[in-house]
Scaffold this active site. Structure first.
Site, PDB file in Angstrom:
ATOM      1  N   LYS A 116     -20.602 -20.410  -7.638  1.00 56.17           N
ATOM      2  CA  LYS A 116     -20.294 -21.296  -8.772  1.00 56.17           C
ATOM      3  C   LYS A 116     -21.465 -22.192  -9.152  1.00 56.17           C
ATOM      4  CE  LYS A 116     -15.291 -21.475  -7.980  1.00 56.17           C
ATOM      5  NZ  LYS A 116     -15.207 -20.649  -6.789  1.00 56.17           N
ATOM      6  N   GLU A 200     -17.446 -31.740  -8.360  1.00 58.32           N
ATOM      7  CA  GLU A 200     -17.367 -31.911  -9.804  1.00 58.32           C
ATOM      8  C   GLU A 200     -16.514 -33.124 -10.154  1.00 58.32           C
ATOM      9  OE1 GLU A 200     -17.783 -27.352 -11.482  1.00 58.32           O
ATOM     10  OE2 GLU A 200     -15.814 -28.313 -11.449  1.00 58.32           O
ATOM     11  N   HIS A 234      -3.593 -25.598  -7.687  1.00 59.48           N
ATOM     12  CA  HIS A 234      -4.659 -24.745  -8.215  1.00 59.48           C
ATOM     13  C   HIS A 234      -4.284 -23.264  -8.238  1.00 59.48           C
ATOM     14  CE1 HIS A 234      -6.968 -28.388  -7.973  1.00 59.48           C
ATOM     15  NE2 HIS A 234      -6.835 -28.435  -6.661  1.00 59.48           N
ATOM     16  N   GLU A 292     -16.132 -21.130 -14.260  1.00 56.78           N
ATOM     17  CA  GLU A 292     -16.587 -19.965 -13.507  1.00 56.78           C
ATOM     18  C   GLU A 292     -16.302 -18.709 -14.313  1.00 56.78           C
ATOM     19  OE1 GLU A 292     -14.311 -19.277  -9.929  1.00 56.78           O
ATOM     20  OE2 GLU A 292     -12.570 -20.282 -10.784  1.00 56.78           O
ATOM     21  N   ASN A 294     -14.898 -14.797 -13.697  1.00 55.54           N
ATOM     22  CA  ASN A 294     -14.308 -13.795 -12.809  1.00 55.54           C
ATOM     23  C   ASN A 294     -14.776 -12.421 -13.275  1.00 55.54           C
ATOM     24  OD1 ASN A 294     -12.488 -15.478 -11.102  1.00 55.54           O
ATOM     25  ND2 ASN A 294     -11.694 -16.021 -13.116  1.00 55.54           N
ATOM     26  N   ARG A 296     -14.123  -9.373 -12.994  1.00 56.46           N
ATOM     27  CA  ARG A 296     -13.131  -8.335 -12.701  1.00 56.46           C
ATOM     28  C   ARG A 296     -11.975  -8.486 -13.682  1.00 56.46           C
ATOM     29  NH1 ARG A 296      -9.429 -11.816 -10.683  1.00 56.46           N
ATOM     30  NH2 ARG A 296     -10.152 -13.524  -9.350  1.00 56.46           N
TER      31      ARG A 296
END
Length: 640
Positions: A116, A200, A234, A292, A294, A296
């Site tokens: 990240k 963050e 999350h 971020e 992903n 996929r």
């Protein structure tokens, strides 16, 4: 187009890929562990290859065994699904070195987005806005604590590798930072083999909006956004597309930023660029930041497919086989609204603990798209994620799609394990969610209301008594030899019934009398049609009526346990003991950490229920234990 592919995954995503491959005339090869020998994806595939033991490290994470299976069966390409090896660049390189095609991005593209901190730096250079924070290499706890102080609390600690909410902690004050950092690093090491974290600034009213992109290695398009703000710890609970309240200006800005991100790394295949937005003043194009990417296919990809009419797995196969992008940006449009709810085997009242069990009954109502890797009779394994199914609705408007989801969840029937079905149905009916006023804190704010046990309808209890007496499937003929005899029924509470006529029974329970009649269209109770359905197993009765209501079937021959477990800490589920923090003779206070159990890809901290002296430690780090196993025993409390 390929003629045969191997799917390096399991459960519902493997079944999903097989469905599209079949439609395209592509043969499929499944791989399976010892625990999955009888799994649905194995039965669906044209061929199947055993690759190892039940632990992912012994099977689905064994890239060498998967590549060998592809070569031995004549597969030309490998589809990774999501999770496991799907974002492992070394596996991608090994697949290509073996002369096979990896259905996904290049190893270099995955590496560029795999950490990240490095990904954020790359995105900043590409002109994509990023969240303020510390993304450096210095992992000294004091340095990280200083970075948090400089940003100002609250902050978010996040693992630099992986995702899914693992290795992530919100910290509201400096005094809690050290413990949160230790927990995040330990979980990150377990899940991803990398304990490094970044810090963050925490966004106070955050919405999690992600953009589906698709590239061919040179150019990319976006297939609009999904809102994944409805989360718990999350972890995504319900996803939707498009995002409520999205303006055309904001959609264009986010879509362009996502395409820039994909083209900056020469991305090929399906991917998702995740953004965090500050919704305190509505959705504004100057208040979203890259989180971020992903690299996929995502679990929630069906909602994008529902609103665009695109089969993303088909696109994956076509582009990986050498075709250009199947559509231009101007060809893509949004049609209607879609939701996806993740149905899990989990004990909601016990804190959403993952559960196991045998699916004795499983039925979904018509009108929904359901993606599942299990069938009635299958077992929810402790080795993998306990997802039962993804339930997807689509409608012309958000309100219509949400109503269809809520009705569909209420009409879904699962027996044999506890599930989060009732919780999902209540979330879908939440007034704030219905109004589109969503952010990542919605569930946490109303958790009590959303998880409180719901009252059991009296009609459900009455029908359960009938089932306990074995009369739930009786027909007119079966009742013809009735006699007006009142008799007790073994049940959770005192109950009696009386057969009063053909297809008619009076039930007395809780001081109330209920008139129950079996009609051709099902059971009526106290003159009202119920629409109820009843499932009876050896140890429990489940009545499906405005949700699922489970009742134990008492065994009159079972002897009541005389032992007291008040001083025992038990494993809440099968798992691996990751750590034990106490030794015999230690004095503990209520709430003290005793051990950590790793199960279903998550770490669960077990705490002392009361103060006391540790009498025995019955399991050690590295032990594999079953559900209910005694781990730690406290000495008996002295009588006052």
């Amino acid at each position: 187009m390929f003629q045969k592919i191997l799917i390096a995954n399991r459960a519902e995503i493997a079944c999903r890929v097989i469905d599209t491959a079949r439609r395209l005339g592509v043969a499929t090869v499944a791989v399976y562990s010892d625990a999955d020998a009888g799994a649905r994806h194995v039965a669906m595939a044209d061929q199947a290859v055993h690759i190892g033991g039940p632990r992912p490290a012994d099977s689905y994470l064994r890239g060498d065994a998967i590549i060998a299976a592809a070569l031995s069966t004549g597969a030309q390409a490998i589809h990774p699904g999501y999770g496991f090896l799907s974002e492992n660049p070394d596996f991608v390189d090994a697949v290509q070195a073996a002369g096979l095609v990896f259905i996904g991005p290049s190893g270099d593209a995955i590496r560029a987005m795999g950490l990240k901190d490095a990904a954020k730096a790359l995105m900043a250079r590409a002109g994509v806005p990023v969240v303020p924070g510390y993304h450096g290499d210095n992992q000294d706890p004091e340095h990280l604590a200083g970075a948090a102080e400089a940003l100002g609390y609250p902050v978010l600690i996040k693992a630099v590798a992986g995702g899914g909410g693992k290795g992530m902690r919100r910290v509201d004050r400096a005094a809690d930072f050290a413990a949160a950092l230790s927990g995040a690093q330990g979980e990150a090491q377990t899940a991803f083999g990398n304990p490094s974290v970044l810090i963050e600034k925490y966004v106070e009213k955050p919405r999690h909006i992600e953009v589906q992109i698709f590239g061919d290695g040179t150019r990319a398009v976006h297939l609009f956004e999904r809102d994944c703000s409805l989360q718990r710890r999350h972890q995504k609970v319900i996803e939707e597309a498009p995002a409520p309240g999205m303006t055309e200006e904001m959609r264009a800005a986010m879509g362009q930023a996502a395409v820039r991100a994909a083209e900056a790394i020469g991305y090929s295949g399906a991917g998702t660029v995740e953004f965090i937005t500050d919704a305190s003043d509505g959705l504004r194009p100057d208040r979203f930041w890259f989180m971020e990417m992903n690299t996929r296919l995502q679990v929630e990809h069906p909602v994008t497919e529902a609103i665009t009419g695109v089969d993303l797995v088909e696109w994956q196969l076509r582009v990986a086989s050498g075709e250009p992008l199947p559509a231009r940006q101007e060809d893509l449009q949004i049609s209607g609204h879609a939701f996806e709810a993740r149905l899990y085997a989990e004990d909601v009242p016990a804190g959403f603990l993952p559960a196991t069990g045998t699916l004795k009954h499983l039925r979904f109502p018509p009108g929904l798209r359901v993606e599942t890797g299990v069938r009635p009779g299958d077992t929810i394994s402790p080795w993998y994620d306990p997802m039962i199914a993804k339930v997807i609705s689509h409608g012309p408007t958000r309100a219509a799609a949400l109503n269809a989801l809520a009705r569909g969840l209420t009409g879904t029937q699962v027996a044999g394990t506890v599930t989060n079905l009732g919780f999902l149905a209540r979330v879908a009916r939440h007034p704030g969610f219905g109004a589109g006023d969503v952010d990542t804190g919605l569930i946490a704010r109303d958790l009590q209301v959303l998880t409180d046990p719901q009252p059991v309808p009296p009609a459900a209890r009455a029908l359960a008594v009938i089932a306990a007496a074995g009369l739930h499937e009786a027909t007119g003929t079966g009742f013809s030899l009735w006699a007006p005899l009142r008799r007790p029924v073994p049940f959770e509470e005192p109950a009696q019934l009386q057969v009063t006529g053909p297809n008619r029974i009076t039930v007395e329970i809780g001081g109330q009398m209920h008139d129950c009649a079996r009609h051709p269209d099902g059971w009526w109770v106290d003159g009202a049609k119920t629409g109820a359905q009843i499932h009876v197993a050896a140890d429990e009765i489940t009545v499906f009526l405005q949700g699922a209501h489970r009742f134990a079937r008492p065994d009159p021959l079972a002897r009541e346990s005389r032992g007291s477990a008040s001083g025992l800490t038990l494993a809440p589920m099968p798992g691996l003991v990751k750590a034990v923090f106490v030794a015999p003779g230690a004095q503990v206070a209520a709430g003290d950490r005793l051990a950590v159990l790793e199960a279903m890809k998550m770490e669960h901290t077990l705490c002392a229920a009361r103060a006391g002296l540790v009498a025995e430690v019955l399991a050690g780090a590295g032990d594999q234990v079953e559900a209910g196993a005694a781990l730690i025993r406290l000495a008996e409390e002295e009588a006052a």
